[in-house]
Design an enzyme around this catalytic site. Structure first.
Site, mmCIF file in Angstrom:
data_model
loop_
_atom_site.group_PDB
_atom_site.id
_atom_site.type_symbol
_atom_site.label_atom_id
_atom_site.label_comp_id
_atom_site.label_asym_id
_atom_site.label_seq_id
_atom_site.Cartn_x
_atom_site.Cartn_y
_atom_site.Cartn_z
ATOM 1 N N LYS A 85 8.838 -16.223 4.147
ATOM 2 C CA LYS A 85 9.382 -17.548 4.110
ATOM 3 C C LYS A 85 9.550 -17.967 2.570
ATOM 4 O O LYS A 85 10.451 -18.691 2.263
ATOM 5 C CB LYS A 85 8.543 -18.235 5.211
ATOM 6 C CG LYS A 85 8.705 -17.947 6.463
ATOM 7 C CD LYS A 85 7.838 -18.838 7.589
ATOM 8 C CE LYS A 85 7.775 -17.931 8.925
ATOM 9 N NZ LYS A 85 7.070 -18.767 9.805
ATOM 10 N N GLN A 97 1.788 -22.107 10.423
ATOM 11 C CA GLN A 97 2.037 -20.590 10.746
ATOM 12 C C GLN A 97 0.725 -20.641 11.863
ATOM 13 O O GLN A 97 -0.314 -20.775 11.438
ATOM 14 C CB GLN A 97 1.537 -19.715 9.566
ATOM 15 C CG GLN A 97 1.991 -18.313 9.839
ATOM 16 C CD GLN A 97 3.402 -18.000 10.149
ATOM 17 O OE1 GLN A 97 4.412 -18.559 9.667
ATOM 18 N NE2 GLN A 97 3.656 -16.987 10.840
ATOM 19 N N ASP A 117 10.802 -25.177 13.242
ATOM 20 C CA ASP A 117 10.499 -24.128 13.920
ATOM 21 C C ASP A 117 11.104 -24.505 15.378
ATOM 22 O O ASP A 117 11.232 -23.693 16.236
ATOM 23 C CB ASP A 117 8.960 -24.040 14.354
ATOM 24 C CG ASP A 117 8.381 -22.846 13.374
ATOM 25 O OD1 ASP A 117 9.205 -22.026 13.233
ATOM 26 O OD2 ASP A 117 7.050 -22.865 13.221
HETATM 27 N N1 GUN Z 1 3.696 -17.156 13.982
HETATM 28 C C1 GUN Z 1 4.416 -16.026 14.574
HETATM 29 N N2 GUN Z 1 5.686 -16.453 14.408
HETATM 30 C C2 GUN Z 1 5.720 -17.914 13.959
HETATM 31 C C3 GUN Z 1 6.873 -18.713 13.714
HETATM 32 O O1 GUN Z 1 7.958 -18.522 14.305
HETATM 33 N N3 GUN Z 1 6.398 -19.956 13.524
HETATM 34 C C4 GUN Z 1 5.111 -20.324 13.372
HETATM 35 N N4 GUN Z 1 4.850 -21.553 12.757
HETATM 36 N N5 GUN Z 1 4.135 -19.469 13.485
HETATM 37 C C5 GUN Z 1 4.357 -18.315 13.896
#
Ligand code: GUN
Length: 279
Positions: free
Chosen positions: A52, A96, A119
């Site tokens: 990211k 996350q 998200d």
């Molecule tokens: N953990 C696994 N995939 C994701 C995601 O798309 N967003 C977040 N915040 N955590 C994750």
């Protein structure tokens, strides 16, 4: 002949579009900003967060990454979220997942401002999606729709079968397919006659989490198959939910794993952050 939908290539194209828009915004003094919080040292999460961060650099975003120790208290985390909610340089904010067991995941997600929930996990955004109001759409479903459209097939009037009913993928992708005027069925572990349902589908979205769960005998000719699965086998190989070998000689569309849905997810996170900054 099986036709692959190249998610890696589409993700590159979308990132380039985002980068160009960011350049224009910058000339007006606006720099989209994303903050990512990681608590603990989950290896998969570390990789996702690094990716990211890299994606932000690639498209020209401002980014802040908070790598907090496993021992971080819920209060400390909520305080940081509160600070970032108020920070005008930050347009998108995510924690996350998973968070360590002593932290209440729901409380953490709910602490994020719906205006920065890039998200698309918050009830406010999922509810808006349900009733057709502007919202941050969850990234993986948003990528799935973009991939389906790459085939040139019109979604309207098609029969779509979604396998899996998670809040992050199954339910929102079903809503988005409905918005595109597909006739949508959601299947899950209690569904009877899954094969029969699948054989009627023009579009299949597989979000089950089981390697080779869907095989060629369950797919009708001409179908578009979107494989959301990311299953790590014992030998370390990454596979989807769809048995690609059994579709190899068929006249269908398929997103490969890796190189299909995966690269699109972070790209859609960048798109949501850009949309947030433009708001
Ligand atoms: N953990 C696994 N995939 C994701 C995601 O798309 N967003 C977040 N915040 N955590 C994750």
């Amino acid at each position: 002949m099986l036709k692959l939908i190249d998610g890696k290539q589409l993700a590159q194209k979308r990132r380039e579009e985002i980068r160009q828009t960011v350049e224009q915004l910058k000339s007006r003094g606006i720099v989209p900003g994303l903050a990512v919080i990681l608590v603990g040292e989950d290896p998969a999460s570390q990789v996702y967060v690094r990716n990211k961060e890299k994606a932000c650099q690639e498209v020209g975003f401002y980014s802040e990454v908070y790598r907090l120790p496993e021992t971080t208290s819920q209060e400390e985390l909520l305080q940081l979220i509160d600070d970032l909610n108020r920070n005008d340089a930050i347009h998108g904010l995510l924690v996350q997942l998973p968070v360590p067991a002593h932290i209440d995941e729901k409380a953490v997600i709910h602490a994020i401002s719906p205006k920065k929930d890039v998200d698309g996990f918050l009830p406010q955004n999922l509810g808006s999606l349900l009733i057709g109001e502007p919202a941050f759409e969850p990234c993986t479903p948003k990528g799935c729709i973009d991939l389906i459209k790459q085939t040139g097939v019109d979604i309207a009037g098609k029969k779509a079968v979604v396998v899996g009913r998670s809040n992050i993928v199954g339910k929102p992708v079903a809503m988005m397919l409905l918005r595109e005027n597909a006739t949508v069925t959601i299947c899950h572990s209690k569904t009877k006659n899954l094969k029969e349902e699948l054989l009627s589908a023009d579009i299949v979205v597989a979000a089950v989490g089981k390697s080779n769960f869907i095989t060629g005998d369950m797919i009708k000719d001409g179908a578009i198959v979107i494989d959301v699965g990311m299953n790590r086998l014992e030998n370390g190989k990454l596979t989807g939910d769809v048995d690609r070998a059994s579709l190899e000689d068929r006249d269908c569309w398929l997103t490969p794993v890796p190189g299909g849905v995966g690269p699109m997810t972070i790209t859609m996170l960048m798109k949501n952050t850009l949309e947030s900054a433009m708001r």
